[in-house]
Design an enzyme around this catalytic site. Structure first.
Site, mmCIF file in Angstrom:
data_model
loop_
_atom_site.group_PDB
_atom_site.id
_atom_site.type_symbol
_atom_site.label_atom_id
_atom_site.label_comp_id
_atom_site.label_asym_id
_atom_site.label_seq_id
_atom_site.Cartn_x
_atom_site.Cartn_y
_atom_site.Cartn_z
ATOM 1 N N ARG A 15 0.829 -1.211 0.000
ATOM 2 C CA ARG A 15 0.000 0.000 0.000
ATOM 3 C C ARG A 15 0.868 1.268 0.000
ATOM 4 O O ARG A 15 0.400 2.336 -0.341
ATOM 5 C CB ARG A 15 -0.884 0.034 1.260
ATOM 6 C CG ARG A 15 -1.822 -1.127 1.420
ATOM 7 C CD ARG A 15 -3.124 -0.699 2.078
ATOM 8 N NE ARG A 15 -3.054 -0.507 3.516
ATOM 9 C CZ ARG A 15 -3.472 -1.400 4.419
ATOM 10 N NH1 ARG A 15 -3.986 -2.534 3.993
ATOM 11 N NH2 ARG A 15 -3.402 -1.151 5.703
ATOM 12 N N ARG A 57 9.595 6.409 -3.151
ATOM 13 C CA ARG A 57 9.781 7.376 -4.242
ATOM 14 C C ARG A 57 11.219 7.889 -4.279
ATOM 15 O O ARG A 57 11.792 8.178 -3.231
ATOM 16 C CB ARG A 57 8.835 8.569 -4.050
ATOM 17 C CG ARG A 57 7.364 8.172 -4.009
ATOM 18 C CD ARG A 57 6.490 9.365 -4.399
ATOM 19 N NE ARG A 57 5.092 9.016 -4.255
ATOM 20 C CZ ARG A 57 4.324 9.419 -3.242
ATOM 21 N NH1 ARG A 57 4.828 10.206 -2.311
ATOM 22 N NH2 ARG A 57 3.066 9.052 -3.179
ATOM 23 N N ARG A 64 -8.331 -5.857 14.920
ATOM 24 C CA ARG A 64 -7.558 -4.978 15.780
ATOM 25 C C ARG A 64 -8.464 -3.822 16.166
ATOM 26 O O ARG A 64 -9.271 -3.348 15.349
ATOM 27 C CB ARG A 64 -6.336 -4.406 15.047
ATOM 28 C CG ARG A 64 -5.367 -5.430 14.563
ATOM 29 C CD ARG A 64 -4.641 -6.149 15.651
ATOM 30 N NE ARG A 64 -3.652 -5.319 16.328
ATOM 31 C CZ ARG A 64 -2.974 -5.717 17.412
ATOM 32 N NH1 ARG A 64 -3.218 -6.910 17.956
ATOM 33 N NH2 ARG A 64 -2.064 -4.930 17.962
ATOM 34 N N ARG A 84 1.139 6.277 16.682
ATOM 35 C CA ARG A 84 1.210 7.623 16.105
ATOM 36 C C ARG A 84 0.496 8.621 17.011
ATOM 37 O O ARG A 84 -0.279 8.231 17.882
ATOM 38 C CB ARG A 84 0.625 7.664 14.698
ATOM 39 C CG ARG A 84 -0.795 7.150 14.588
ATOM 40 C CD ARG A 84 -1.260 7.131 13.125
ATOM 41 N NE ARG A 84 -2.586 6.539 13.018
ATOM 42 C CZ ARG A 84 -3.278 6.415 11.887
ATOM 43 N NH1 ARG A 84 -2.756 6.825 10.748
ATOM 44 N NH2 ARG A 84 -4.477 5.873 11.883
ATOM 45 N N GLU A 116 -2.294 7.070 19.695
ATOM 46 C CA GLU A 116 -3.067 5.926 19.185
ATOM 47 C C GLU A 116 -2.350 4.611 19.535
ATOM 48 O O GLU A 116 -1.186 4.423 19.194
ATOM 49 C CB GLU A 116 -3.191 6.097 17.667
ATOM 50 C CG GLU A 116 -4.095 5.105 17.000
ATOM 51 C CD GLU A 116 -4.326 5.477 15.526
ATOM 52 O OE1 GLU A 116 -4.464 6.678 15.183
ATOM 53 O OE2 GLU A 116 -4.353 4.549 14.711
ATOM 54 N N TYR A 118 -10.845 -4.353 4.808
ATOM 55 C CA TYR A 118 -10.468 -2.957 4.979
ATOM 56 C C TYR A 118 -10.898 -2.211 3.720
ATOM 57 O O TYR A 118 -10.494 -2.559 2.614
ATOM 58 C CB TYR A 118 -8.947 -2.782 5.190
ATOM 59 C CG TYR A 118 -8.644 -1.318 5.309
ATOM 60 C CD1 TYR A 118 -8.757 -0.674 6.536
ATOM 61 C CD2 TYR A 118 -8.353 -0.544 4.188
ATOM 62 C CE1 TYR A 118 -8.579 0.689 6.643
ATOM 63 C CE2 TYR A 118 -8.172 0.817 4.288
ATOM 64 C CZ TYR A 118 -8.283 1.426 5.524
ATOM 65 O OH TYR A 118 -8.126 2.786 5.625
ATOM 66 N N ASP A 154 -11.272 1.694 2.012
ATOM 67 C CA ASP A 154 -11.175 3.147 2.094
ATOM 68 C C ASP A 154 -12.551 3.749 1.812
ATOM 69 O O ASP A 154 -13.432 3.089 1.248
ATOM 70 C CB ASP A 154 -10.146 3.664 1.078
ATOM 71 C CG ASP A 154 -8.738 3.700 1.675
ATOM 72 O OD1 ASP A 154 -8.619 3.900 2.898
ATOM 73 O OD2 ASP A 154 -7.773 3.527 0.916
#
Ligand code: FAD
Ligand code: UDP
Length: 391
Positions: free
Chosen positions: A180, A184, A256, A286, A307, A355, A357
């Site tokens: 995912r 770069r 989770r 995070r 989190e 999952y 989006d």
């Protein structure tokens, strides 16, 4: 077309988008949700004290290549430009803590290795000196990382974070999770690479309230669905947990869950919306500072979430489906049960145990509702239990 009484379970994006489509097609739609608010896990709420719009169930950034879905959300909210630029705090090769740019890009590579490489040099450095080219066909998360970025970057940015996020060693997770994220060899630090990206000006809950605002939709909050409540409806679109529909009779699908530890701050706590923590020794994955999701607003006070991720227990909010081998077997058994259930279509991230989006959720919800309207018109036929198969 005959108007029917239809029920949507869940007032998240799945239930709202399906309900709206069916209402516009002339049906009478009831939408219910066990929670006291609409919006599902995309729910945003303005904090009374600071005025910050808080992403209550974790940070949500809208990004898509799907222009129909982009037009759809823009019908119900004004989207303002927002680019997700994530930073991570971790240990550099010298053992010193630093702040680095994600996803791994030329800035991350030059900073981490203390170099001044141009794109082609960095590419050659990573592929020839860092990457483990002995791994021909990476299967696990760990192999994928070692094959494409090498051990140093893997250990600094992925290993600890992933152990915290998934509660499993990266050698036990599929390569698809890491795929995912891009690597770069330029300075593009946009976390996503989609054509459209933005944030609804007043938050997701305001957008979903507009989707639900139709005279043929009636909304019931604080109402937990049980199977007998489907009687009297022509069809049920169920976006709750698949195993929950069957009262967990075969066992529980694993998820989770996340715990958010809120703390408030005067001023700017971290200078960005999302700061990841790559070290395993730091217990949270995070910190989110919500006011940075709305850079067009200005607030003195700040609301931050630390989190933490852990295995969901009964009663916890399910967030990420685990989909290990054992869950896939149990999932297949629930799918078989669903296939014997008439008059119900299982939708969304919980109903199909995937999952998803937000843009994919909306695309699937639109297709599902279209499919229902077309089926009902053509033959008053039976809708399949899944519009998109969970397996
Ligand atoms: P949900 O939002 O979960 O809605 C289901 C609703 O059904 C809930 O409101 C629930 O209360 C209700 N319900 C369940 N059971 C019952 C019952 N028995 N009776 C009554 N009501 C019931 N997507 C992105 O595109 N960008 C992001 O940045 C992003 N970030 C994310 C971050 C996190 C931490 C997570 C977990 C997800 C993220 N997502 C993101 C995905 C996004 O949250 C989902 O696409 C979206 O929430 C799916 O909507 P849904 O309606 O299918 O499910
Ligand atoms: N990941 C990581 N370090 C990071 C960010 C992500 O190791 O700083 C891993 C983690 O395993 C995560 C996966 O990469 O599940 C995919 O990242 P994404 O941002 O899509 O995470 P998710 O949506 O799962 O939170």
């Amino acid at each position: 077309m005959t108007s029917q009484k239809l029920l949507c379970v869940g007032a998240g994006l799945s239930g709202a988008v399906i309900g709206r489509y069916l209402a516009e097609a002339g049906h009478a739609v009831t939408i219910l949700d066990a929670r006291a608010h609409i919006g599902g896990n995309c729910h945003t709420e303005r904090d009374a004290e600071t005025g910050v719009n808080v992403h209550v169930y974790g940070p949500h950034i809208f990004h898509t290549d799907d222009s129909e879905v982009w037009d759809y959300v823009n019908r119900f909210a004004r989207f303002l430009p927002y680019k997700n630029r994530v930073k991570t705090t971790s240990l550099g090769p010298d053992g010193e803590r630093g702040v680095f740019s994600l996803p791994i890009n030329l800035h991350t590579i030059n900073q981490f290795f203390g170099r001044v490489m141009r794109p082609a040099e960095a590419r050659a450095f990573i592929t020839e000196e860092q990457a483990d080219t002995s791994i021909a066909d990476p299967q696990t998360f760990e192999e994928q990382a070692l094959r494409f970025v090498g051990r140093d970057l893997y250990e600094a940015f992925f290993k600890g974070y992933t152990i915290k996020q998934w509660g499993l060693p990266p050698s036990a997770l599929p390569a698809s999770i890491l795929k995912r994220l891009p690597v770069r060899f330029n300075y593009d630090d946009n976390y996503f690479f989609h054509k459209f990206q933005g944030m609804p000006e007043e938050g997701y809950t305001a957008m979903i309230a507009k989707i639900l605002d139709h005279p043929s939709i009636s909304l019931q909050l604080d109402t937990r669905f049980s199977r007998d409540m489907g009687a009297g409806y022509g069809h049920v679109f169920y976006s709750g947990p698949l195993d929950g529909y069957f009262n967990y009779e075969l066992g529980r699908l694993s998820y989770r869950t996340l715990d958010f530890e809120r703390f408030d701050y005067q001023g700017d706590y971290q200078g960005c919306a999302v700061m990841n923590y790559g070290e395993e020794a730091v217990p949270y994955t995070r910190i989110t500072e919500h006011k940075h999701f709305a850079p067009w607003e200005s607030h003195e006070g700040s609301v931050c979430y630390r989190e933490f991720s852990r295995a969901a227990e009964p009663g916890d909010t399910p967030y990420y489906p685990i989909r290990q081998v054992e869950e896939k077997a149990l999932l297949a058994d629930y799918v078989a049960l669903a296939e014997q259930t008439e008059g119900v279509t299982f939708v969304g991230r919980l109903g199909t145990y995937r999952y998803l989006d937000m843009d994919v959720t909306i695309r699937e919800a639109l297709e599902c509702a279209r499919g229902f309207v077309a089926t009902a018109q053509a033959e008053a036929g039976r809708m399949p239990p899944f519009f998109t198969s969970p397996c």
